[in-house]
Design a protein around this motif. Structure first.
Motif: not given
Length: 426
Positions: A101-123
């Motif tokens: 009968g009351n407000e439901l309150v919760y906290k969600a800690k979440v990871a943000l997708l880090p930047k990633l520069k993939l190596v070329s498959l030729e290497k």
């Protein structure tokens, strides 16, 4: 529904989400229907009791607990989409307030997708070197099979390096009996290395009912830390000596194993060893591809929440493996003289590698439109159901979104590795 966003770091945020009772009422009603099917509601057939009846008999708190997962899941993903956040991994949820009968309150800690520069498959350079099964390996397997059919015959003479002994053994350090160092009818194969270095050398030449006392120095790296790098005094009594009679590796031996002759047996063994080698070669190639891609790609800040999650997985994998071998985690920690916290710390580097491997796999899938089709998921689920036929808990788990997400991730990873092998293996 309201929410507040707290930026913890470049790679992590915390959302505080507040949900009004009117917004989660539909979830309560759905959960009440599920509960009425599972629980015995007086005066009603399964699934026929209304919401108010279920609330009266089971309590509104019970209904809310049942619906909590679906409420959080739906609201969390709605906020993620609203904020246009690119997240990765599962959030860490902490319920702050849950009163009917009351407000439901919760906290969600979440990871943000880090930047990633993939190596070329030729290497990425990978050579497909196939393991060849040698005659020496084949003969070793044959000899191991012969050992499994060894006959043990009691002998009256002195022991030789080809025999087995049954001994009573007491170990002392400075005249004090070592904890767990008293063993009755202990088996020692004199042609094999024993976990106590030097023991078998002291036993060769002894006969039934003979006794002997001697001292052995344990290695510094011995797995029993209380004995490592210490002089240990032994008192030995020989109970029996057995001559080990190995069968001849001939056609009769092959027939006992269901094969026509020795040549046919060797063909079968070589075929099985080749298949095992192919699996290991495949695993080595996949590991090498990921290692090179991790080393040569550029990663942004890796969220600690992902690393901690991976460390927990590794801990449960270790625990499961120990239990499979009949070892309790508590005893294992005692033997290696470490705490759970220290184990988690030891996992840090490996956990980072596993997280990076997952990120690489995800990015390759995105870049190359590698997706899991419904038919592939259905096939995987059917295989799991067959493997655990009749297990109701497994069937229930397969309905959970997080379990399905893990299964989809596993299939996608397999497809990514097949794609990478096709691209880079020469």
């Amino acid at each position: 529904m309201k929410h507040e966003k707290n930026i913890i770091s470049k790679s992590e945020i915390e959302l505080t989400i507040t949900i009004d009772p009117s917004e989660y009422q539909k979830d309560l009603e759905k959960s009440a229907e599920i509960l009425s099917q599972r629980a015995a509601i007086k005066g009603f057939r399964p699934g026929k009791a209304g919401y108010e009846t279920v609330k009266q008999q089971l309590g509104e708190v019970k209904i809310m607990q049942e619906s909590l997962e679906s409420i959080i899941q739906e609201s969390f993903y709605k906020i993620i989409q609203e904020e246009k956040l690119e997240t990765v991994g599962m959030p860490v949820i902490n319920v702050e307030k849950m009163v009917p009968g009351n407000e439901l309150v919760y906290k969600a800690k979440v990871a943000l997708l880090p930047k990633l520069k993939l190596v070329s498959l030729e290497k990425i350079k990978i050579e497909n070197k196939k393991t060849e099964i040698t005659e020496e390996e084949l003969n070793k397997v044959l000899n191991d099979l012969a050992k499994m059919q060894t006959k043990e015959v009691i002998k009256s003479g002195k022991s030789t390096i080809k025999d087995k002994m049954l001994i009573d053994m007491d170990m002392y350090i400075e005249n004090v009996l070592v904890e767990g160092g008293q063993t009755k009818n202990h088996h020692v194969y004199l042609n094999e290395e024993h976990y106590i270095p030097g023991l078998k050398d002291q036993l060769i030449g002894l006969g039934k009912d003979e006794t002997k006392e001697f001292t052995l120095r344990f290695p510094k790296n011995h797995y029993q830390k209380n004995l490592a790098d210490k002089d240990v005094d032994f008192k030995i009594k020989v109970n029996d000596v057995f001559e080990l009679q190995l069968p001849e590796i001939d056609n009769e031996f092959a027939k006992n194993l269901g094969q026509e002759n020795v040549e046919k047996l060797k063909e079968l063994l070589k075929e099985n060893l080749t298949k095992e080698a192919e699996i290991k070669d495949k695993q080595k190639i996949e590991a090498s591809i990921l290692e090179q891609m991790i080393d040569k790609s550029e990663f942004g800040e890796i969220p600690q929440i992902l690393i901690d999650s991976e460390k927990r997985k590794m801990f449960y994998e270790l625990k499961h493996d120990l239990e499979h071998h009949g070892i309790e985690m508590e005893q294992y920690l005692k033997d290696i003289k470490k705490t759970e916290e220290q184990i988690f710390k030891d996992f840090e580097e490996q956990a980072q590698k596993r997280v990076k491997a997952a990120l690489v796999s995800r990015q390759v899938a995105v870049d190359n439109n590698i997706k899991v089709e419904k038919e592939e998921l259905d096939k995987e689920l059917e295989m799991i159901r067959k493997a655990y036929q009749g297990n109701e808990q497994v069937e229930e788990n397969l309905k959970r979104p997080d379990v399905l997400e893990n299964i989809i991730g596993t299939i996608q990873n397999r497809k990514v590795l097949e794609y990478l092998k096709a691209e880079v293996v020469k």
